[in-house]
Design a protein around this motif. Structure first.
Motif, PDB file in Angstrom:
ATOM      1  N   MET A  23       0.810  -1.284  -0.291  1.00 34.14           N
ATOM      2  CA  MET A  23       0.077   0.154  -0.010  1.00 34.14           C
ATOM      3  C   MET A  23       0.985   1.152  -0.010  1.00 34.14           C
ATOM      4  N   GLY A  72      -0.017   4.326  -1.570  1.00 32.56           N
ATOM      5  CA  GLY A  72      -0.641   5.673  -1.969  1.00 32.56           C
ATOM      6  C   GLY A  72      -0.871   6.812  -0.996  1.00 32.56           C
ATOM      7  N   GLY A  73      -0.286   6.673   0.190  1.00 32.88           N
ATOM      8  CA  GLY A  73      -0.318   7.628   1.183  1.00 32.88           C
ATOM      9  C   GLY A  73       0.563   9.032   0.649  1.00 32.88           C
ATOM     10  N   VAL A  93      -0.238  -0.668  -5.124  1.00 35.72           N
ATOM     11  CA  VAL A  93      -1.407   0.209  -5.309  1.00 35.72           C
ATOM     12  C   VAL A  93      -0.875   1.408  -4.828  1.00 35.72           C
ATOM     13  N   GLU A 123      -4.540   4.065  -8.413  1.00 36.41           N
ATOM     14  CA  GLU A 123      -5.785   4.648  -7.899  1.00 36.41           C
ATOM     15  C   GLU A 123      -5.939   6.107  -8.247  1.00 36.41           C
ATOM     16  N   SER A 156      -6.742   9.232  -3.525  1.00 36.97           N
ATOM     17  CA  SER A 156      -6.194   8.448  -2.376  1.00 36.97           C
ATOM     18  C   SER A 156      -7.642   8.531  -1.523  1.00 36.97           C
ATOM     19  N   ARG A 157      -7.971   7.233  -1.108  1.00 37.30           N
ATOM     20  CA  ARG A 157      -9.248   7.232  -0.299  1.00 37.30           C
ATOM     21  C   ARG A 157      -9.031   6.327   0.957  1.00 37.30           C
ATOM     22  N   GLY A 158      -8.011   6.016   1.377  1.00 38.82           N
ATOM     23  CA  GLY A 158      -7.303   5.251   2.566  1.00 38.82           C
ATOM     24  C   GLY A 158      -7.278   3.882   2.271  1.00 38.82           C
ATOM     25  N   THR A 159      -6.956   3.131   3.540  1.00 35.00           N
ATOM     26  CA  THR A 159      -6.230   1.636   3.062  1.00 35.00           C
ATOM     27  C   THR A 159      -7.293   0.760   2.930  1.00 35.00           C
ATOM     28  N   VAL A 216       3.969   0.613   3.088  1.00 31.72           N
ATOM     29  CA  VAL A 216       5.391   0.909   2.231  1.00 31.72           C
ATOM     30  C   VAL A 216       6.501   1.317   3.452  1.00 31.72           C
ATOM     31  N   TYR A 250       0.934   5.613  16.718  1.00 35.20           N
ATOM     32  CA  TYR A 250       0.330   4.413  16.182  1.00 35.20           C
ATOM     33  C   TYR A 250      -0.854   3.910  16.723  1.00 35.20           C
ATOM     34  N   GLY A 251      -1.876   3.216  16.194  1.00 35.73           N
ATOM     35  CA  GLY A 251      -2.868   2.647  16.572  1.00 35.73           C
ATOM     36  C   GLY A 251      -2.502   1.573  17.493  1.00 35.73           C
ATOM     37  N   LYS A 260      -4.777   6.305  17.232  1.00 35.98           N
ATOM     38  CA  LYS A 260      -3.760   6.829  18.004  1.00 35.98           C
ATOM     39  C   LYS A 260      -4.152   7.554  19.176  1.00 35.98           C
ATOM     40  N   ASN A 319      -0.519  -1.616  16.684  1.00 36.62           N
ATOM     41  CA  ASN A 319      -1.046  -2.077  15.427  1.00 36.62           C
ATOM     42  C   ASN A 319       0.030  -1.608  14.309  1.00 36.62           C
ATOM     43  N   ASP A 377      -8.230  -0.202   9.733  1.00 33.78           N
ATOM     44  CA  ASP A 377      -8.309  -0.283  11.226  1.00 33.78           C
ATOM     45  C   ASP A 377     -10.029  -0.193  11.523  1.00 33.78           C
ATOM     46  N   ASP A 409       7.576   2.541  12.500  1.00 33.51           N
ATOM     47  CA  ASP A 409       6.950   3.297  11.109  1.00 33.51           C
ATOM     48  C   ASP A 409       7.937   4.411  10.993  1.00 33.51           C
TER      49      ASP A 409
END
Ligand SMILES: Nc1nc2c(ncn2[C@@H]2O[C@H](COP(=O)(O)OP(=O)(O)O[C@H]3O[C@H](CO)[C@@H](O)[C@H](O)[C@@H]3O)[C@@H](O)[C@H]2O)c(=O)[nH]1
Length: 370
Positions: A13, A15-16, A62, A86, A89-92, A117, A158-159, A188, A206, A261, A282
């Motif tokens: 993933m 695309g962030g 993606v 994509e 960007s619409r999130g994971t 990534v 982080y979550g 978070k 997470n 999440d 991260d």
């Protein structure tokens, strides 16, 4: 080779926005594709890590159209059919649904590893074994397997996942990581909540890594994100047809932003958490980059960019465009990132605040700086 391995796919993933790495990370050149530390991008490092357990032809990415161009530039051998572009960007969660739509056509028995990534991993071999362990559980017990990391400090970026009992599910391939049921998940937290989590001893970070079979992913989507599930089927029907691009653009025009999440993990009835012992963090911001392998002295002195002159200055992280001379006099613990058209200066330890600066720049309409 066992059943899970033959059908194992990775979805990177990527695309962030990676705004934490501004001003180097920009819309047209997102941070995950830049050589933020040495001369390699997070994408290339992630790809190499995944290739230890999944062959390249089963690794997908993606990303945005800008990201896709950078993938072909950085990794010319990466199969262009495995780059899923994509429109926005619409999130994971939409990212995972898009990947599922494509993979469903390729291999209905796919076991999918959804992998961010922007991770630093200390033990790549154990990371690979952990993915295989997770895949075996996902196949044998039809679970959504999330990878959790035992926290060693109260990180607020982080979550978290609160675990219950050890899950006691057997499978053919094990790592030393324990497997737990997931009780609750938390986004978070603020600092005092993070402190409470750490003290309780039953919260894990997470990692944002998820492993599930195609069947499980589809049934989780169907029960938790029913509209996204319908959109996934719609996109899947269009895959490999001449109208595919239009269908994907249509779907993305109405998709709501959603995360794995909140959209899937929090509502899942099959989720378990496998402990990842591979050493993880991260890479959200410049402080994270400075702390990754090699140690800060290595980064801060041994590989100091040419053109940086330091007098009575220590522990500064400096990135400058080639040919520019920068002198630091009597300062310690600074981050200085200069891209020629934009400049970040902050104290080490404060670089997560760059996202707030990017928000202000966006509100002020200075698009050329983003
Ligand atoms: N393709 C695509 N990828 C995306 C999108 N949004 C995010 N990603 C990618 O998904 C990964 C995680 O996205 P972030 O938006 O950066 O999430 P986060 O703030 O880091 O939080 C997540 O990761 C943390 C650990 O790294 C978790 O602790 C947290 O709970 C959550 O899962 C990154 O690799 C990012 O590039 C999207 O719309 N499309």
């Amino acid at each position: 080779m066992n059943g899970a391995e033959e059908h194992l796919y990775a979805v990177i993933m990527a695309g962030g926005a990676a705004t934490g790495l501004w001003p180097l990370s920009r819309r047209k050149s997102p941070g995950q594709f830049l050589p933020v530390r040495d001369d390699r991008s997070m994408f290339s490092v992630t790809l190499e890590r995944i290739e230890q357990c999944i062959p390249k032809e089963r690794i997908f990415v993606v990303t945005s159209s800008e990201g896709a161009e950078l993938v072909s530039f950085l990794e010319p051998g990466f199969h262009s059919g495995n780059v899923l572009v994509e429109p926005q960007s619409r999130g994971t969660a939409p990212c995972a649904a898009f990947a599922a739509a494509v993979l469903r056509k390729r291999d209905p028995h796919a076991v999918i590893c959804l992998l961010p990534v922007d991770h630093h991993v200390e033990d790549d071999a154990l990371y690979a074994r952990t993915l295989l362990h997770a895949a075996d559980i996902a196949v044998a017990h039809a679970c959504l397997v999330s990878i959790g990391i035992c926290p060693d400090y109260p990180e607020t970026r982080y979550g978290y996942m609160q675990v219950g009992q050890e899950a006691g599910l057997s499978c053919s391939r094990q790592t030393e990581g324990k497997l737990y049921t997931v009780k609750t998940i938390a986004g978070k937290p603020d600092r005092s909540t993070a402190d409470t989590f750490i003290q309780s001893g039953d919260f894990f970070w997470n990692s944002g890594i998820f492993v599930a079979t195609m069947d499980t992913l589809c049934s989780e989507l169907r029960s938790s994100e029913s509209e996204l599930y319908r959109d996934m089927l719609y996109m899947s029907d269009a895959v490999d047809t001449p109208g595919a691009r239009n269908v994907i653009e249509d779907v993305y025009s109405w998709l709501h932003p959603a995360s794995l999440d909140e959209g899937l993990l929090a509502r899942s009835t099959s989720a378990v958490m496998l402990e990842g012992l591979f050493g993880w963090r991260d890479l959200c911001c410049w402080d994270d980059i400075a702390l990754t392998d090699g140690g800060e002295d290595d980064w801060l002195s041994g590989r100091k960019p040419q053109g940086v002159v330091e007098i009575d200055s220590r522990r500064n992280l400096v990135k400058t465009p080639p040919g520019k001379t920068v002198s630091l006099v009597g300062v310690t613990d600074l981050i200085v990132i200069d891209t020629g058209d934009a400049l970040l200066v902050c104290r080490r330890g404060d670089s997560a605040g760059v996202c707030a600066a990017v928000d202000v720049i966006r509100r002020e309409g200075r698009e050329e700086s983003l």
